[in-house]
Design an enzyme around this catalytic site. Structure first.
Site, PDB file in Angstrom:
ATOM      1  CD  GLU A  24       9.419  13.181  11.598  1.00 26.09           C
ATOM      2  OE1 GLU A  24       8.292  12.731  11.697  1.00 26.09           O
ATOM      3  OE2 GLU A  24      10.306  12.540  10.911  1.00 26.09           O
ATOM      4  CE  LYS A  51      -2.071   3.026   2.986  1.00 23.70           C
ATOM      5  NZ  LYS A  51      -1.833   4.124   2.274  1.00 23.70           N
ATOM      6  CB  CYS A  72      12.409   9.776   8.296  1.00 18.65           C
ATOM      7  SG  CYS A  72      13.466   8.666   7.030  1.00 18.65           S
ATOM      8  CD  GLU A 118      12.837   0.170   9.315  1.00 24.60           C
ATOM      9  OE1 GLU A 118      13.551   1.131   9.729  1.00 24.60           O
ATOM     10  OE2 GLU A 118      13.266  -0.883   9.458  1.00 24.60           O
TER      11      GLU A 118
HETATM   12  P1  NAD Z   1       1.866   8.420   8.150  1.00 26.84           P
HETATM   13  O1  NAD Z   1       2.320   7.443   9.250  1.00 26.84           O
HETATM   14  O2  NAD Z   1       1.015   9.470   8.280  1.00 26.84           O
HETATM   15  O3  NAD Z   1       1.327   7.557   7.025  1.00 26.84           O
HETATM   16  C1  NAD Z   1       2.307   6.512   6.550  1.00 26.84           C
HETATM   17  C2  NAD Z   1       1.440   5.399   5.651  1.00 26.84           C
HETATM   18  O4  NAD Z   1       0.471   4.640   6.630  1.00 26.84           O
HETATM   19  C3  NAD Z   1       0.508   6.106   4.554  1.00 26.84           C
HETATM   20  O5  NAD Z   1       0.528   5.133   3.684  1.00 26.84           O
HETATM   21  C4  NAD Z   1      -0.857   5.950   5.351  1.00 26.84           C
HETATM   22  O6  NAD Z   1      -1.863   6.098   4.317  1.00 26.84           O
HETATM   23  C5  NAD Z   1      -0.886   4.903   6.181  1.00 26.84           C
HETATM   24  N1  NAD Z   1      -1.590   4.625   7.346  1.00 26.84           N
HETATM   25  C6  NAD Z   1      -2.381   6.026   7.892  1.00 26.84           C
HETATM   26  N2  NAD Z   1      -3.007   5.648   8.976  1.00 26.84           N
HETATM   27  C7  NAD Z   1      -3.007   4.172   9.031  1.00 26.84           C
HETATM   28  C8  NAD Z   1      -3.774   3.190   9.723  1.00 26.84           C
HETATM   29  N3  NAD Z   1      -4.630   3.429  10.749  1.00 26.84           N
HETATM   30  N4  NAD Z   1      -3.588   1.789   9.342  1.00 26.84           N
HETATM   31  C9  NAD Z   1      -2.664   1.714   8.550  1.00 26.84           C
HETATM   32  N5  NAD Z   1      -2.215   2.432   7.605  1.00 26.84           N
HETATM   33  C10 NAD Z   1      -2.201   3.723   7.802  1.00 26.84           C
HETATM   34  O7  NAD Z   1       3.189   9.110   7.729  1.00 26.84           O
HETATM   35  P2  NAD Z   1       3.382  10.191   6.387  1.00 26.84           P
HETATM   36  O8  NAD Z   1       3.062  11.410   6.770  1.00 26.84           O
HETATM   37  O9  NAD Z   1       2.897   9.426   5.181  1.00 26.84           O
HETATM   38  O10 NAD Z   1       5.201  10.082   6.320  1.00 26.84           O
HETATM   39  C11 NAD Z   1       5.934  10.867   7.024  1.00 26.84           C
HETATM   40  C12 NAD Z   1       6.452  10.100   8.412  1.00 26.84           C
HETATM   41  O11 NAD Z   1       6.922   8.984   8.004  1.00 26.84           O
HETATM   42  C13 NAD Z   1       7.486  10.921   8.973  1.00 26.84           C
HETATM   43  O12 NAD Z   1       7.114  10.654  10.516  1.00 26.84           O
HETATM   44  C14 NAD Z   1       8.764  10.244   8.909  1.00 26.84           C
HETATM   45  O13 NAD Z   1       9.841  10.416   9.412  1.00 26.84           O
HETATM   46  C15 NAD Z   1       8.574   8.810   8.464  1.00 26.84           C
HETATM   47  N6  NAD Z   1       9.563   8.054   7.774  1.00 26.84           N
HETATM   48  C16 NAD Z   1      10.253   7.317   8.198  1.00 26.84           C
HETATM   49  C17 NAD Z   1      11.328   6.468   7.456  1.00 26.84           C
HETATM   50  C18 NAD Z   1      12.230   5.514   8.081  1.00 26.84           C
HETATM   51  O14 NAD Z   1      12.847   4.732   7.308  1.00 26.84           O
HETATM   52  N7  NAD Z   1      12.371   5.521   9.218  1.00 26.84           N
HETATM   53  C19 NAD Z   1      11.295   6.739   6.005  1.00 26.84           C
HETATM   54  C20 NAD Z   1      10.434   7.632   5.431  1.00 26.84           C
HETATM   55  C21 NAD Z   1       9.508   8.470   6.146  1.00 26.84           C
END
Ligand code: NAD
Length: 490
Positions: free
Chosen positions: A392, A183, A292, A258
């Site tokens: 963040e 997804k 991130c 992650e």
């Molecule tokens: P997010 O957590 O809002 O969403 C991530 C994914 O989860 C999306 O595909 C979203 O649709 C899905 N999602 C949201 N609610 C859900 C639920 N209840 N059940 C299942 N899936 C759900 O994050 P974002 O805003 O897309 O991305 C930014 C975040 O990602 C930041 O915190 C960033 O630091 C982190 N990030 C971490 C890494 C790493 O490798 N550690 C890499 C990239 C981004």
């Protein structure tokens, strides 16, 4: 200079874009994907639900035995062919990524796409050298550990590096013999859906790679709780990561998390100040700060603080901000208006809580791109309990702190629960290594920030993830479960 769109990209965006399930296109009700560089609609993309996840898991389950039964070198050959196909279409993937995320095309072409493709090749090669049957030397017994893939693995990704993270996630899982259901973020699903089509063209068997687009509440929730999923991987915010972890815990499904970060850069007074300032400026403008692991808390030794601030402010003021596809652009827009409001809101709250403004940031409208989601880089300074120093933000912003003593700055870095990536800057490598060891995080980099290579494990600890990480042999092992086979000898 604007990049001319490839005809395949135009054709892909012109019609409603389907999910990719069992090698077939599946069109459902669609939603709009927005171009962050100008606010226009980029494409209509299928938005799925639990029924689509069911179909995808069923397709992946059906294909799993045949995919797992291939010899590692046969699977590796198919993954290399997949990588060849992605390379053939690299320019198109880079354009889609730049359009969808708003990232500078030069970065998409120079890093995101080639580095992602390299990941498929790295794990394909690794899988041919791995040991799947490991003899155990136990008295009066013939015994071995037999390592086999789990089955169907679920992946949920964020919007900041859609293509690179897709490759980082699925490459080890596929190379180990698992099938996958992905997804992507509903904000940036284009490259993942395009790549799924290319997987079919490359000859990857139907059902090995399935992509279902949709939001977290529908597709994400259905995928992470699906009984057919044998292993789960989530990349995104700690808030959502905790929910996924809870669900997987309840279902006893192993889960890789992650998550976000609030990285520190500790800059000692013996560095080349201009060089360090230039590199850290680049760290917060990279992907418009939506990274991130990047450094967003800058601890600068008091002896060089003023010179550092002078240089970094000059560099950031000169950053060329513009549409992702513009070849002169160094920093594109934020991914969405929601993200822009988040960044601006943090800056307001930080100032209201007493932070001093070093560089104001704020909205900007580059010529010909008035409706895009642009902001300027921002720098704040002040006390370390300020909200902008602790949370963040995910934008081109950094928080500056002065330090004097090594011991105190180590404690200051470690006071947050995040633990993704920090860097230490010093020409005294003994000191740099000593400090790097004591910063609590998955990654401590020296005299650089955002350091990536295959073979170098990348992952977080504490609020930034459950460890293990990506991009290393350890990651490959994560996608194999162990089974002991033993026979007592008479
Ligand atoms: P997010 O957590 O809002 O969403 C991530 C994914 O989860 C999306 O595909 C979203 O649709 C899905 N999602 C949201 N609610 C859900 C639920 N209840 N059940 C299942 N899936 C759900 O994050 P974002 O805003 O897309 O991305 C930014 C975040 O990602 C930041 O915190 C960033 O630091 C982190 N990030 C971490 C890494 C790493 O490798 N550690 C890499 C990239 C981004």
């Amino acid at each position: 200079m604007k990049t001319e769109l490839h005809q395949n990209v135009r054709d892909f965006l012109a019609k409603p874009i389907p999910h990719h399930i069992g090698g077939q296109a599946r069109l459902t009700a669609t939603g709009k994907v927005t171009n962050p560089s100008d606010g226009s609609t980029l494409a209509e993309v299928s938005l799925g639900g639990a029924a689509d996840v069911d179909l995808a898991v069923a397709a992946a389950t059906k294909t799993f035995p045949a995919w797992a039964a291939l010899r590692p070198n046969e699977r590796a050959a198919l993954l290399h062919r997949f990588a060849d196909t992605l390379e053939k279409h690299a320019a198109e993937i880079a354009q889609l990524e730049s359009l969808d995320v708003g990232k500078a095309i030069a970065a998409a072409e120079g890093f995101d796409v080639p580095f992602g493709i390299q990941c498929l090749r790295y794990f394909a090669d690794l899988s041919t050298q791995a040991h799947y049957s490991i003899p155990l030397a136990i008295k009066n017994m013939e015994a071995r550990t037999w390592r086999v893939p789990y089955g169907v693995c679920g992946f949920i990704f964020p919007w900041n590096f859609p293509f690179t993270l897709l490759c980082w996630g699925i490459a080890p899982a596929l190379a180990a013999g698992n099938t996958v259901v992905v997804k992507p973020s509903e904000v940036t699903p284009l490259s993942s859906l395009f790549v799924a089509k290319l997987a079919a063209e490359a000859g990857l068997p139907d059902g090995v790679l399935n992509v279902v687009n949709g939001d977290g509440a529908s597709v994400g929730a259905a995928l992470s709780s699906h009984p057919g999923i044998k292993r789960m991987s989530f990349t995104g915010s700690p808030e959502v990561g905790k929910k996924i972890g809870e669900i997987c815990g309840r279902n006893l499904v192993p889960c890789k998390l992650e998550l976000g970060g609030k990285g520190a850069a500790v800059v000692f007074d013996d560095v080349d100040v201009d060089a360090a300032a230039t590199q850290l400026a680049a760290a917060i403008t990279l992907n418009t700060g939506q990274v991130c692991c990047t450094a967003t808390r800058w601890m600068i030794h008091e002896k060089i603080y003023d010179r550092f601030v002078g240089k970094v402010t000059d560099v950031l003021k000169q950053t060329k901000i513009g549409p992702g596809l513009d070849r002169d652009t160094q920093m594109g827009p934020l991914v969405s208006e929601i993200q822009r409001q988040r960044v601006l809101g943090y800056l307001e709250r930080g100032q209201a809580a007493g932070a001093n403004v070093v560089l104001a940031g704020g909205k900007i409208s580059p010529p010909d791109a008035a409706n895009g989601f642009y902001v300027q880089p921002a720098l704040l300074e002040g006390a370390d309990d300020n909200v902008c120093c602790r949370e963040e933000i995910f934008g081109p912003c950094a928080y500056l702190l002065r330090f004097k003593e090594e011991e105190a700055v180590i404690a200051q870095v470690n006071q947050l629960a995040y633990g993704l990536a920090n860097s230490v800057w010093s020409t005294d490598l003994k000191r740099a290594n000593r400090v790097a060891e004591r910063l609590v995080a998955g990654n401590s980099w020296i005299n650089a920030h955002n350091v990536f290579a295959y073979g170098l494990p990348y992952g977080g600890t504490n609020l930034s993830g459950t460890g293990g990480g990506v991009n290393s042999p350890e990651t490959f092992n994560d996608y194999l479960r162990s089974q002991t086979i033993a026979r007592p000898l008479a």
